[in-house]
Design a protein around this motif. Structure first.
Motif, PDB file in Angstrom:
ATOM      1  N   THR A 281     -11.337  -3.372  -4.277  1.00  0.00           N
ATOM      2  CA  THR A 281     -10.703  -3.619  -2.983  1.00  0.00           C
ATOM      3  C   THR A 281     -11.714  -3.935  -1.888  1.00  0.00           C
ATOM      4  O   THR A 281     -11.325  -4.256  -0.762  1.00  0.00           O
ATOM      5  CB  THR A 281      -9.849  -2.414  -2.544  1.00  0.00           C
ATOM      6  N   GLY A 282     -13.010  -3.819  -2.207  1.00  0.00           N
ATOM      7  CA  GLY A 282     -14.048  -4.160  -1.233  1.00  0.00           C
ATOM      8  C   GLY A 282     -14.172  -3.167  -0.097  1.00  0.00           C
ATOM      9  O   GLY A 282     -14.517  -3.536   1.025  1.00  0.00           O
ATOM     10  N   GLN A 283     -13.948  -1.884  -0.381  1.00  0.00           N
ATOM     11  CA  GLN A 283     -14.027  -0.839   0.643  1.00  0.00           C
ATOM     12  C   GLN A 283     -15.088   0.174   0.233  1.00  0.00           C
ATOM     13  O   GLN A 283     -15.068   0.678  -0.891  1.00  0.00           O
ATOM     14  CB  GLN A 283     -12.673  -0.144   0.807  1.00  0.00           C
ATOM     15  N   TYR A 284     -15.979   0.488   1.183  1.00  0.00           N
ATOM     16  CA  TYR A 284     -17.140   1.314   0.843  1.00  0.00           C
ATOM     17  C   TYR A 284     -17.361   2.426   1.864  1.00  0.00           C
ATOM     18  O   TYR A 284     -17.222   2.230   3.068  1.00  0.00           O
ATOM     19  CB  TYR A 284     -18.387   0.433   0.756  1.00  0.00           C
ATOM     20  N   GLY A 285     -17.703   3.592   1.329  1.00  0.00           N
ATOM     21  CA  GLY A 285     -18.040   4.740   2.164  1.00  0.00           C
ATOM     22  C   GLY A 285     -16.878   5.295   2.967  1.00  0.00           C
ATOM     23  O   GLY A 285     -17.063   5.649   4.135  1.00  0.00           O
ATOM     24  N   LEU A 302      -3.081   8.990   6.427  1.00  0.00           N
ATOM     25  CA  LEU A 302      -4.522   9.210   6.320  1.00  0.00           C
ATOM     26  C   LEU A 302      -5.235   8.229   7.236  1.00  0.00           C
ATOM     27  O   LEU A 302      -5.028   7.018   7.155  1.00  0.00           O
ATOM     28  CB  LEU A 302      -4.964   8.999   4.867  1.00  0.00           C
ATOM     29  N   VAL A 303      -6.064   8.749   8.115  1.00  0.00           N
ATOM     30  CA  VAL A 303      -6.873   7.941   9.033  1.00  0.00           C
ATOM     31  C   VAL A 303      -8.333   8.171   8.668  1.00  0.00           C
ATOM     32  O   VAL A 303      -8.757   9.324   8.521  1.00  0.00           O
ATOM     33  CB  VAL A 303      -6.617   8.354  10.498  1.00  0.00           C
ATOM     34  N   TYR A 304      -9.107   7.102   8.531  1.00  0.00           N
ATOM     35  CA  TYR A 304     -10.493   7.261   8.103  1.00  0.00           C
ATOM     36  C   TYR A 304     -11.297   6.037   8.511  1.00  0.00           C
ATOM     37  O   TYR A 304     -10.755   5.055   9.032  1.00  0.00           O
ATOM     38  CB  TYR A 304     -10.568   7.461   6.588  1.00  0.00           C
ATOM     39  N   HIS A 305     -12.610   6.090   8.281  1.00  0.00           N
ATOM     40  CA  HIS A 305     -13.428   4.891   8.486  1.00  0.00           C
ATOM     41  C   HIS A 305     -14.082   4.472   7.175  1.00  0.00           C
ATOM     42  O   HIS A 305     -14.246   5.273   6.259  1.00  0.00           O
ATOM     43  CB  HIS A 305     -14.485   5.114   9.581  1.00  0.00           C
ATOM     44  N   ASP A 306     -14.438   3.189   7.105  1.00  0.00           N
ATOM     45  CA  ASP A 306     -15.267   2.705   6.006  1.00  0.00           C
ATOM     46  C   ASP A 306     -15.929   1.396   6.433  1.00  0.00           C
ATOM     47  O   ASP A 306     -15.822   0.978   7.593  1.00  0.00           O
ATOM     48  CB  ASP A 306     -14.456   2.554   4.706  1.00  0.00           C
ATOM     49  N   ARG A 307     -16.624   0.770   5.503  1.00  0.00           N
ATOM     50  CA  ARG A 307     -17.189  -0.559   5.717  1.00  0.00           C
ATOM     51  C   ARG A 307     -16.636  -1.496   4.651  1.00  0.00           C
ATOM     52  O   ARG A 307     -16.201  -1.042   3.584  1.00  0.00           O
ATOM     53  CB  ARG A 307     -18.721  -0.543   5.628  1.00  0.00           C
ATOM     54  N   ASP A 308     -16.693  -2.806   4.935  1.00  0.00           N
ATOM     55  CA  ASP A 308     -16.214  -3.772   3.945  1.00  0.00           C
ATOM     56  C   ASP A 308     -17.366  -4.434   3.208  1.00  0.00           C
ATOM     57  O   ASP A 308     -17.214  -5.525   2.666  1.00  0.00           O
ATOM     58  CB  ASP A 308     -15.303  -4.819   4.588  1.00  0.00           C
ATOM     59  N   TYR A 309     -18.510  -3.782   3.170  1.00  0.00           N
ATOM     60  CA  TYR A 309     -19.643  -4.244   2.364  1.00  0.00           C
ATOM     61  C   TYR A 309     -20.446  -3.029   1.913  1.00  0.00           C
ATOM     62  O   TYR A 309     -20.400  -1.958   2.531  1.00  0.00           O
ATOM     63  CB  TYR A 309     -20.525  -5.225   3.138  1.00  0.00           C
ATOM     64  N   LYS A 310     -21.178  -3.225   0.838  1.00  0.00           N
ATOM     65  CA  LYS A 310     -21.865  -2.102   0.187  1.00  0.00           C
ATOM     66  C   LYS A 310     -23.314  -1.959   0.631  1.00  0.00           C
ATOM     67  O   LYS A 310     -23.807  -0.846   0.826  1.00  0.00           O
ATOM     68  CB  LYS A 310     -21.796  -2.293  -1.329  1.00  0.00           C
ATOM     69  N   PRO A 342      -9.049   3.503  -1.275  1.00  0.00           N
ATOM     70  CA  PRO A 342      -9.034   2.730  -0.031  1.00  0.00           C
ATOM     71  C   PRO A 342      -8.544   1.317  -0.335  1.00  0.00           C
ATOM     72  O   PRO A 342      -9.168   0.591  -1.099  1.00  0.00           O
ATOM     73  CB  PRO A 342     -10.488   2.756   0.436  1.00  0.00           C
ATOM     74  N   VAL A 343      -7.394   0.978   0.213  1.00  0.00           N
ATOM     75  CA  VAL A 343      -6.741  -0.276  -0.147  1.00  0.00           C
ATOM     76  C   VAL A 343      -7.435  -1.458   0.522  1.00  0.00           C
ATOM     77  O   VAL A 343      -8.228  -1.296   1.461  1.00  0.00           O
ATOM     78  CB  VAL A 343      -5.248  -0.245   0.222  1.00  0.00           C
ATOM     79  N   ALA A 344      -7.151  -2.656   0.032  1.00  0.00           N
ATOM     80  CA  ALA A 344      -7.769  -3.863   0.566  1.00  0.00           C
ATOM     81  C   ALA A 344      -7.368  -4.083   2.019  1.00  0.00           C
ATOM     82  O   ALA A 344      -6.334  -3.585   2.488  1.00  0.00           O
ATOM     83  CB  ALA A 344      -7.371  -5.068  -0.282  1.00  0.00           C
ATOM     84  N   ASP A 345      -8.180  -4.830   2.749  1.00  0.00           N
ATOM     85  CA  ASP A 345      -7.826  -5.212   4.108  1.00  0.00           C
ATOM     86  C   ASP A 345      -6.537  -6.017   4.108  1.00  0.00           C
ATOM     87  O   ASP A 345      -6.173  -6.664   3.110  1.00  0.00           O
ATOM     88  CB  ASP A 345      -8.946  -6.042   4.741  1.00  0.00           C
ATOM     89  N   GLY A 346      -5.848  -6.011   5.225  1.00  0.00           N
ATOM     90  CA  GLY A 346      -4.562  -6.691   5.330  1.00  0.00           C
ATOM     91  C   GLY A 346      -3.427  -5.698   5.247  1.00  0.00           C
ATOM     92  O   GLY A 346      -3.588  -4.511   5.553  1.00  0.00           O
ATOM     93  N   ALA A 347      -2.268  -6.171   4.829  1.00  0.00           N
ATOM     94  CA  ALA A 347      -1.093  -5.313   4.741  1.00  0.00           C
ATOM     95  C   ALA A 347      -1.293  -4.232   3.693  1.00  0.00           C
ATOM     96  O   ALA A 347      -1.765  -4.504   2.588  1.00  0.00           O
ATOM     97  CB  ALA A 347       0.144  -6.138   4.408  1.00  0.00           C
ATOM     98  N   THR A 348      -0.938  -2.999   4.033  1.00  0.00           N
ATOM     99  CA  THR A 348      -1.071  -1.901   3.079  1.00  0.00           C
ATOM    100  C   THR A 348       0.068  -1.961   2.063  1.00  0.00           C
ATOM    101  O   THR A 348       1.153  -2.475   2.354  1.00  0.00           O
ATOM    102  CB  THR A 348      -1.056  -0.542   3.787  1.00  0.00           C
ATOM    103  N   PRO A 349      -0.141  -1.442   0.864  1.00  0.00           N
ATOM    104  CA  PRO A 349       0.881  -1.522  -0.190  1.00  0.00           C
ATOM    105  C   PRO A 349       1.957  -0.450  -0.050  1.00  0.00           C
ATOM    106  O   PRO A 349       1.840   0.483   0.753  1.00  0.00           O
ATOM    107  CB  PRO A 349       0.065  -1.325  -1.462  1.00  0.00           C
ATOM    108  N   VAL A 350       2.995  -0.598  -0.865  1.00  0.00           N
ATOM    109  CA  VAL A 350       4.084   0.378  -0.941  1.00  0.00           C
ATOM    110  C   VAL A 350       4.270   0.786  -2.390  1.00  0.00           C
ATOM    111  O   VAL A 350       3.693   0.192  -3.304  1.00  0.00           O
ATOM    112  CB  VAL A 350       5.406  -0.207  -0.393  1.00  0.00           C
ATOM    113  N   ARG A 351       5.078   1.816  -2.603  1.00  0.00           N
ATOM    114  CA  ARG A 351       5.542   2.170  -3.943  1.00  0.00           C
ATOM    115  C   ARG A 351       7.027   1.841  -4.029  1.00  0.00           C
ATOM    116  O   ARG A 351       7.735   1.856  -3.017  1.00  0.00           O
ATOM    117  CB  ARG A 351       5.325   3.653  -4.229  1.00  0.00           C
ATOM    118  N   LEU A 352       7.508   1.576  -5.225  1.00  0.00           N
ATOM    119  CA  LEU A 352       8.908   1.241  -5.445  1.00  0.00           C
ATOM    120  C   LEU A 352       9.510   2.244  -6.422  1.00  0.00           C
ATOM    121  O   LEU A 352       9.160   2.267  -7.603  1.00  0.00           O
ATOM    122  CB  LEU A 352       9.039  -0.183  -5.987  1.00  0.00           C
ATOM    123  N   SER A 353      10.365   3.114  -5.898  1.00  0.00           N
ATOM    124  CA  SER A 353      11.016   4.113  -6.743  1.00  0.00           C
ATOM    125  C   SER A 353      12.368   3.594  -7.216  1.00  0.00           C
ATOM    126  O   SER A 353      13.019   2.776  -6.559  1.00  0.00           O
ATOM    127  CB  SER A 353      11.198   5.432  -5.989  1.00  0.00           C
TER     128      SER A 353
END
Length: 482
Positions: A281-285, A302-310, A342-353
């Motif tokens: 997903t390209g999410q680091y730290g 969940l609120v957090y920080h990360d970077r999009d490069y390693k 940590p999901v990819a940038d853009g729209a966050t995913p959902v689950r389908l029950s």
């Protein structure tokens, strides 16, 4: 519990249909925690985020700025709205002396009718003399109000200490923070103490965690950034570990709600990280998190920080590009939180029950799409709903942990496969999102783009695209976004 109720409702309605001859679809209850989606990142160059949802209808957001020289704040009536809300500087570092450098990790809390900001700061003549401090404001709006310095939180050890947070449990207010104790070793440990007021601890603190696993000691020996969530008869404390580069990650402490929180033995630690870097997903730290709730109060966020490069050049603390991000926090069947990835940038995913098996979700297993319950590998059951690969008012469902892979049908079976760029794949992976065939108010159904009349439905826990005609068909082809 809510899934048991929904299942019971479906079973009861089905039994009634048998007795009365009525064949209308059984109406399952909509999920207690419907889908919440965000567009990430929320705020660029904002690390150590903290969000407080207040009774005035606003979310208040503060975070560390790259210059480490001030405390900023913004507010909005929605979580996504914080991304574009104007920002105000509420306090600036001292020109000299204490609170003159390294203004880190502010947190905003509302306690007994007043606002409090907890933050860490160094001294102008000793930038690593970092200690916790508190600001107070009695104004209704903390962005425009006057702030009073309540000073430093006095701790028994006068050593490197930071990341103070506060919470109440069973009527008692606590402070938790990270601190170095030379007697324990290098790095920082997590401590807990009772409080007599919002800026004063009482009694002796206890150490509830120290770096001990390999994933807590990469680059530095670090336990820091405690964040508390109380639910399901437990007190959960997430914390950050290792250096602030791609090795940064979250661990989790858990105590029973009936336990003595001041007894270190009450806290159990996960042996592996609960949230860490993800190459796909390209999410680091990912780290230094907090928790909040959705606007309707039905979902934990969940609120957090990360970077999009390693790769980082130099000291990670001098790299300004940590970003604030959101995603929904899910819960396992045993009542423990599931952070996922940590999901990819853009729209966050959902689950389908499933409509008629509400404790089961669409997930992929060895690329076959199926229906399964208690999916602890959360990302296998998360899909990002994006513009259809064919366009034309359709949608496609992209795998959360395999970006570029989509739900597609072939020979009427549903698989998760990588987009090969062909027109056939685009058509097979595109669907018309319809109102749920068995619940048009809250459910969704997915009709094949290139085989109109065929819908994604489950049969013997596997997914197919098939025509639907009976009540059972409609139920099998109806899902809820969670």
């Amino acid at each position: 519990m809510r899934r048991l109720v929904r299942r019971a409702m479906v079973a009861a309605a089905a039994a009634l249909a048998v007795l009365t001859g009525v064949t209308t679809p059984a109406q399952a209850a909509a999920p207690a925690s419907p889908a919440v989606t965000f567009t990430n990142p929320i705020a660029l160059q904002r690390a150590d985020p903290h969000i407080f949802k207040h009774t005035d209808g606003y979310y208040y957001f503060t975070a560390t700025v790259p210059a480490y020289d001030k405390i900023v704040m913004r507010r909005a009536t929605t979580l996504q709205g914080l991304a574009t809300a104007p920002e105000t500087t509420i306090w600036t570092k001292h020109a000299s002396g204490d609170m003159g450098a390294h203004i880190w990790a502010p947190e905003i809390h509302f306690i007994d009718g007043k606002w409090y900001v907890y933050f860490a700061a160094g001294a102008s003549d000793d930038i690593w003399k970092i200690r916790p401090y508190v600001l107070e404001s009695s104004s209704a709006n903390p962005l425009t109000g006057t702030w009073t310095e309540k000073g430093r939180i006095s701790l028994p050890l006068d050593t490197f200490s930071l990341d103070a947070t506060t919470f109440t449990h069973n009527g008692t207010r606590y402070l938790s923070w990270a601190q170095n104790d030379p007697a324990v070793g290098s790095g920082t440990n997590l401590y807990l103490a009772r409080m007599s007021n919002p800026w004063t601890i009482s009694g002796s603190p206890v150490m509830i965690s120290k770096p001990e696993y390999s994933w807590e000691t990469v680059g530095h020996r670090v336990n820091e950034g405690p964040a508390v969530l109380q639910k399901n008869g437990k007190v959960f404390m997430a914390y950050s570990a290792s250096a602030t580069d791609a090795n940064y990650c979250l661990g989790l402490l858990t105590a029973d709600a009936t336990a003595d929180l001041m007894n270190p033995a009450s806290w159990a630690k996960t042996s592996t990280p609960v949230f860490r870097s993800n190459d796909r997903t390209g999410q680091y730290g990912p780290g230094h998190n907090t928790f909040t709730v959705s606007e309707d109060g039905k979902s934990d966020i969940l609120v957090y920080h990360d970077r999009d490069y390693k790769d980082i050049s130099g000291d990670p603390l001098n790299d300004p590009n940590r970003r604030t991000r959101y995603q929904k926090l899910y819960w396992n069947a045993d009542g423990t939180p599931n952070f996922g990835i940590p999901v990819a940038d853009g729209a966050t995913p959902v689950r389908l029950s499933s409509y008629n098996y509400p404790d089961k979700f669409i997930r992929h297993w060895e690329y076959r799409a199926k229906l399964e319950g208690n999916v602890t590998n959360l990302a296998d059951s998360q899909f990002r709903i994006v513009t259809g690969l064919t366009g034309s008012g359709t949608v496609s469902l992209e795998s959360a942990n395999f970006p570029g892979y989509y739900l597609r049908h072939k020979n009427n079976e549903v698989w998760v496969e990588k987009d090969d760029g062909t027109a056939l794949f685009d058509a097979d992976a595109s669907f018309h999102q319809r109102a749920g065939l068995a619940d048009s108010a809250a459910g969704v159904s997915y009709e094949s783009y290139n085989f109109p009349g065929r819908y994604i439905r489950h049969y013997n826990n596997l997914l197919y695209t098939q025509p639907v005609s009976t009540t059972l068909d409609q139920q099998d082809a109806t899902f809820y976004m969670e």
